[in-house]
Design an enzyme around this catalytic site. Sequence first.
Site, PDB file in Angstrom:
ATOM      1  N   SER A 126      -2.565  -1.444   3.989  1.00 23.96           N
ATOM      2  CA  SER A 126      -1.618  -1.112   3.438  1.00 23.96           C
ATOM      3  C   SER A 126      -1.317   0.229   2.963  1.00 23.96           C
ATOM      4  O   SER A 126      -2.192   1.155   2.727  1.00 23.96           O
ATOM      5  CB  SER A 126      -1.267  -2.030   2.162  1.00 23.96           C
ATOM      6  OG  SER A 126      -0.183  -1.610   1.158  1.00 23.96           O
ATOM      7  N   TYR A 139      -5.033  -4.623  -5.572  1.00 22.13           N
ATOM      8  CA  TYR A 139      -4.757  -4.516  -4.438  1.00 22.13           C
ATOM      9  C   TYR A 139      -4.905  -3.117  -3.825  1.00 22.13           C
ATOM     10  O   TYR A 139      -5.337  -3.422  -2.621  1.00 22.13           O
ATOM     11  CB  TYR A 139      -3.178  -5.119  -4.292  1.00 22.13           C
ATOM     12  CG  TYR A 139      -2.476  -5.110  -3.037  1.00 22.13           C
ATOM     13  CD1 TYR A 139      -2.685  -6.331  -2.247  1.00 22.13           C
ATOM     14  CD2 TYR A 139      -1.842  -4.173  -2.293  1.00 22.13           C
ATOM     15  CE1 TYR A 139      -1.969  -6.219  -0.903  1.00 22.13           C
ATOM     16  CE2 TYR A 139      -1.007  -4.303  -1.061  1.00 22.13           C
ATOM     17  CZ  TYR A 139      -1.335  -5.483  -0.464  1.00 22.13           C
ATOM     18  OH  TYR A 139      -0.725  -5.387   0.748  1.00 22.13           O
TER      19      TYR A 139
END
Length: 250
Positions: A126, A139
């Site tokens: 990501s 995350y």
Amino acid sequence: MSKYVLITGVAGGIGSATAQLFAEHDWHVIGVDREDEDIEGVDHFIQADISGADASAEIFEEVEEEEGRLDALVNNAAIQICKPVVEMTPDEWDATMASNLRSVFLGVRNAHSLLDPGGAIVNVSSVHAVATSSEIAAYAASKGGLLAFTRALSIEFSDDDIRVNAVLPGAVDTEMLRDGLERDYAGTGTTETVEEKMRALGIRHVIGRVGQPEEIAQTILFLADGDRSSFVTGQALTVDGGATARLSTE
């Protein structure tokens, strides 16, 4: 002869789009997900939690029995828990790391013997691995770890002629993104609808919109297919509509 790919998190937005795209290019698609879903393009579905050591081993034992080999492994499954670090429980932290990072370790460890020379591993990381925001620390940490793991794997697996790369999606129109906007994890305190927030988010991209799962799928296919990306390994390919190219002070 068909090529074989295993895609984790196949029921999600990027996972299902990737399965459909690979199928359109005549790949045999093995899909893995915790949810029991009927996904278009999936030839062999396995319902399992990939973060468990026993479950991961069983997945690849089944693949060995049914398909016998793999040409590509796409580690796409992930969860996102949006809250301040001081409010996050150890169990929530551990669950994030298990789903987003430990599962990849288990997957590549178990898939290694099935990957043919010339095969590929694509890890879906990501943009949060390189530039992040508030209340998403777990995350971001998991995706940053996945990026470092990708580089290390590319070196370790080079003698086996297995390429390892990462895709770094930016804001993509998926259920995960919409859930994050619904929770208002950025702390704006606004009462905007999700659709309004999506439009505002798109404006902040150089391209002027959020991405679509199919666009990430195209990048995954490029990195997985040795005919397309034979000289690419150890790399992080950012697909974010130019979001990380623009200074936040502009």
